[in-house]
Design a protein around this motif. Structure first.
Motif, PDB file in Angstrom:
ATOM      1  N   LEU A   1     -47.950 -16.637-113.819  1.00  0.00           N
ATOM      2  CA  LEU A   1     -48.197 -16.127-115.787  1.00  0.00           C
ATOM      3  C   LEU A   1     -48.923 -15.220-116.193  1.00  0.00           C
ATOM      4  O   LEU A   1     -49.280 -14.198-116.605  1.00  0.00           O
ATOM      5  CB  LEU A   1     -48.225 -17.598-116.694  1.00  0.00           C
ATOM      6  CG  LEU A   1     -47.078 -18.073-116.477  1.00  0.00           C
ATOM      7  CD1 LEU A   1     -47.102 -19.219-117.464  1.00  0.00           C
ATOM      8  CD2 LEU A   1     -45.869 -17.685-116.723  1.00  0.00           C
ATOM      9  N   ALA A   2     -50.120 -15.599-116.153  1.00  0.00           N
ATOM     10  CA  ALA A   2     -51.658 -14.638-116.014  1.00  0.00           C
ATOM     11  C   ALA A   2     -51.593 -13.148-115.012  1.00  0.00           C
ATOM     12  O   ALA A   2     -52.046 -12.044-114.755  1.00  0.00           O
ATOM     13  CB  ALA A   2     -52.581 -15.517-115.383  1.00  0.00           C
ATOM     14  N   ALA A   3     -51.108 -13.311-113.406  1.00  0.00           N
ATOM     15  CA  ALA A   3     -50.670 -12.572-113.557  1.00  0.00           C
ATOM     16  C   ALA A   3     -49.057 -11.360-113.489  1.00  0.00           C
ATOM     17  O   ALA A   3     -49.696 -10.035-113.455  1.00  0.00           O
ATOM     18  CB  ALA A   3     -49.951 -12.516-112.086  1.00  0.00           C
ATOM     19  N   ALA A   4     -48.121 -11.851-114.427  1.00  0.00           N
ATOM     20  CA  ALA A   4     -47.593 -11.145-115.304  1.00  0.00           C
ATOM     21  C   ALA A   4     -48.039 -10.508-116.113  1.00  0.00           C
ATOM     22  O   ALA A   4     -47.852  -8.956-116.216  1.00  0.00           O
ATOM     23  CB  ALA A   4     -46.492 -12.157-115.594  1.00  0.00           C
ATOM     24  N   GLN A   5     -49.213 -11.494-117.175  1.00  0.00           N
ATOM     25  CA  GLN A   5     -49.677 -10.457-117.915  1.00  0.00           C
ATOM     26  C   GLN A   5     -50.618  -9.498-117.959  1.00  0.00           C
ATOM     27  O   GLN A   5     -51.150  -8.640-117.875  1.00  0.00           O
ATOM     28  CB  GLN A   5     -50.626 -11.917-118.710  1.00  0.00           C
ATOM     29  CG  GLN A   5     -49.457 -12.478-119.235  1.00  0.00           C
ATOM     30  CD  GLN A   5     -50.403 -13.268-120.315  1.00  0.00           C
ATOM     31  OE1 GLN A   5     -51.365 -14.007-119.684  1.00  0.00           O
ATOM     32  NE2 GLN A   5     -50.166 -13.524-121.304  1.00  0.00           N
TER      33      GLN A   5
ATOM     34  N   ASP B 260     -60.923 -13.638-116.667  1.00  0.00           N
ATOM     35  CA  ASP B 260     -60.310 -13.716-117.290  1.00  0.00           C
ATOM     36  C   ASP B 260     -60.041 -14.822-118.138  1.00  0.00           C
ATOM     37  O   ASP B 260     -60.034 -15.469-116.804  1.00  0.00           O
ATOM     38  CB  ASP B 260     -59.161 -12.680-117.671  1.00  0.00           C
ATOM     39  CG  ASP B 260     -59.462 -10.783-117.852  1.00  0.00           C
ATOM     40  OD1 ASP B 260     -60.563 -10.774-117.304  1.00  0.00           O
ATOM     41  OD2 ASP B 260     -58.138 -11.044-117.111  1.00  0.00           O
ATOM     42  N   PRO B 261     -60.810 -15.150-119.400  1.00  0.00           N
ATOM     43  CA  PRO B 261     -60.049 -16.897-119.790  1.00  0.00           C
ATOM     44  C   PRO B 261     -58.745 -16.686-119.455  1.00  0.00           C
ATOM     45  O   PRO B 261     -58.048 -16.200-119.596  1.00  0.00           O
ATOM     46  CB  PRO B 261     -61.007 -16.343-121.263  1.00  0.00           C
ATOM     47  CG  PRO B 261     -60.810 -14.762-121.406  1.00  0.00           C
ATOM     48  CD  PRO B 261     -61.233 -14.641-120.668  1.00  0.00           C
TER      49      PRO B 261
ATOM     50  N   GLY C 102     -44.317 -13.416-125.623  1.00  0.00           N
ATOM     51  CA  GLY C 102     -45.091 -11.999-124.354  1.00  0.00           C
ATOM     52  C   GLY C 102     -45.087 -12.538-123.075  1.00  0.00           C
ATOM     53  O   GLY C 102     -45.265 -12.314-122.725  1.00  0.00           O
ATOM     54  N   LEU C 103     -44.798 -13.706-122.772  1.00  0.00           N
ATOM     55  CA  LEU C 103     -44.606 -14.171-121.602  1.00  0.00           C
ATOM     56  C   LEU C 103     -43.466 -13.759-120.738  1.00  0.00           C
ATOM     57  O   LEU C 103     -43.604 -13.414-120.325  1.00  0.00           O
ATOM     58  CB  LEU C 103     -45.548 -15.695-121.300  1.00  0.00           C
ATOM     59  CG  LEU C 103     -46.535 -16.478-121.423  1.00  0.00           C
ATOM     60  CD1 LEU C 103     -46.724 -17.488-121.771  1.00  0.00           C
ATOM     61  CD2 LEU C 103     -47.850 -15.707-120.557  1.00  0.00           C
TER      62      LEU C 103
ATOM     63  N   HIS D  67     -47.346  -7.471-114.268  1.00  0.00           N
ATOM     64  CA  HIS D  67     -48.673  -6.438-113.924  1.00  0.00           C
ATOM     65  C   HIS D  67     -48.483  -6.207-112.468  1.00  0.00           C
ATOM     66  O   HIS D  67     -48.729  -5.382-111.990  1.00  0.00           O
ATOM     67  CB  HIS D  67     -49.784  -6.426-115.194  1.00  0.00           C
ATOM     68  CG  HIS D  67     -50.428  -5.479-115.136  1.00  0.00           C
ATOM     69  ND1 HIS D  67     -51.851  -5.689-113.454  1.00  0.00           N
ATOM     70  CD2 HIS D  67     -50.557  -4.412-116.065  1.00  0.00           C
ATOM     71  CE1 HIS D  67     -52.249  -4.157-114.053  1.00  0.00           C
ATOM     72  NE2 HIS D  67     -51.714  -4.283-115.204  1.00  0.00           N
ATOM     73  N   PHE D  68     -48.628  -7.679-111.952  1.00  0.00           N
ATOM     74  CA  PHE D  68     -49.475  -8.109-110.464  1.00  0.00           C
ATOM     75  C   PHE D  68     -48.021  -8.329-109.667  1.00  0.00           C
ATOM     76  O   PHE D  68     -46.840  -9.281-110.804  1.00  0.00           O
ATOM     77  CB  PHE D  68     -50.362  -8.519-110.510  1.00  0.00           C
ATOM     78  CG  PHE D  68     -51.545  -7.825-110.737  1.00  0.00           C
ATOM     79  CD1 PHE D  68     -51.756  -7.064-110.701  1.00  0.00           C
ATOM     80  CD2 PHE D  68     -52.545  -8.262-112.006  1.00  0.00           C
ATOM     81  CE1 PHE D  68     -53.441  -6.619-111.039  1.00  0.00           C
ATOM     82  CE2 PHE D  68     -53.540  -7.962-112.868  1.00  0.00           C
ATOM     83  CZ  PHE D  68     -54.225  -6.760-112.410  1.00  0.00           C
TER      84      PHE D  68
END
Length: 243
Positions: free
Chosen positions: A39-43, A49-50, A111-112, A120-121
């Motif tokens: 999920l963090a990679a998608a964002q 980052d926190p 948003g996710l 994004h990644f």
């Protein structure tokens, strides 16, 4: 309460929570660390980052298709040399499919969902060598993560549904729970930091729920069988059986 559903399927997956040194294992179900990382990679979050916003999500996972365990023995050597400088054994799940549900703030989940559609990644299932196949985003549900997985139809691969000669299947379900709850187990896969200089994981409590019974949409009820001498039983397709 709102839940976002993710279908995690691909040729290979690897969800290691206890990998050490040259041995890289995999759990039988996706880890929270792996899903938060996806999920963090998608964002578009960086490793430094926190993660507090994503860690607040409640996770549940249903096993649609358990797959099989595969082992890969890897060596690496410098160019022009034959003596390996590193040797490792890596484990993967082949042909596995999972349905993951993340429950949390509706605005965050919306948003996710958009990020998963245009990440994004690059996204992967535990390791960079394990890209997902098919559509990850399976939509939002106005239910808890456990309730959503108890109601969703079976999402295994079509070939697997056809090969499963049963009208119904029982699917394992594991979900976050409160510490000290009866039946709770501790797993160390909650990421506090992905920073390569200081990676950190915390313990979380999970509970195995009663298996979810779902219909097999590819089951053919009127398949005929006849014995063949010396060869056991042979299945016969009856093209007029539906009539």
């Amino acid at each position: 309460m709102t839940t976002l559903l993710l279908r995690l399927g691909g040729p290979l997956q690897s969800w290691g929570t206890s990998s050490r040194f040259s041995r890289r294992g995999t759990d039988r179900v996706p880890s929270k660390s792996g899903i938060v990382g996806l999920l963090a990679a998608a964002q578009g979050r960086r490793r430094t980052d926190p993660l507090e916003e994503l860690l607040a999500l409640r996770l549940a996972v249903r096993t649609e298709q358990a797959g099989r365990l595969e082992r890969d023995f890897q060596t690496a050597a410098r160019a022009g040399e034959r003596t390996p400088i590193s040797i490792s054994t890596r484990h993967y799940l082949a042909d596995a499919v999972f349905l993951a549900a993340v429950e949390g703030d509706p605005a965050l989940l919306e948003g996710l969902q958009e990020s998963l559609r245009v990440p994004h990644f690059p996204l992967y299932l535990g390791r960079r060598s394990c890209p997902p196949v098919g559509q990850l985003d399976q939509g939002l549900r106005e239910l808890s993560c456990v309730e959503a997985l108890q109601q969703e139809p079976w999402r295994a691969s079509l070939w697997f549904q056809k090969a499963t000669r049963r009208p119904q299947v029982a699917l394992e379900l594991v979900a976050d729970c409160e510490a000290g709850e009866p039946g709770a187990e501790l797993v160390r896969d909650e990421p506090l930091s992905f920073d390569p200089r200081h990676r950190q994981w915390a313990w979380r409590s999970v509970k195995r729920h009663e298996p979810v019974t779902r219909d097999n949409p590819e089951f053919i009820e009127n398949t005929a069988t006849v014995p063949v001498t010396g060869q056991g039983v042979v299945d016969l397709h009856d093209p007029l059986g539906v009539l």
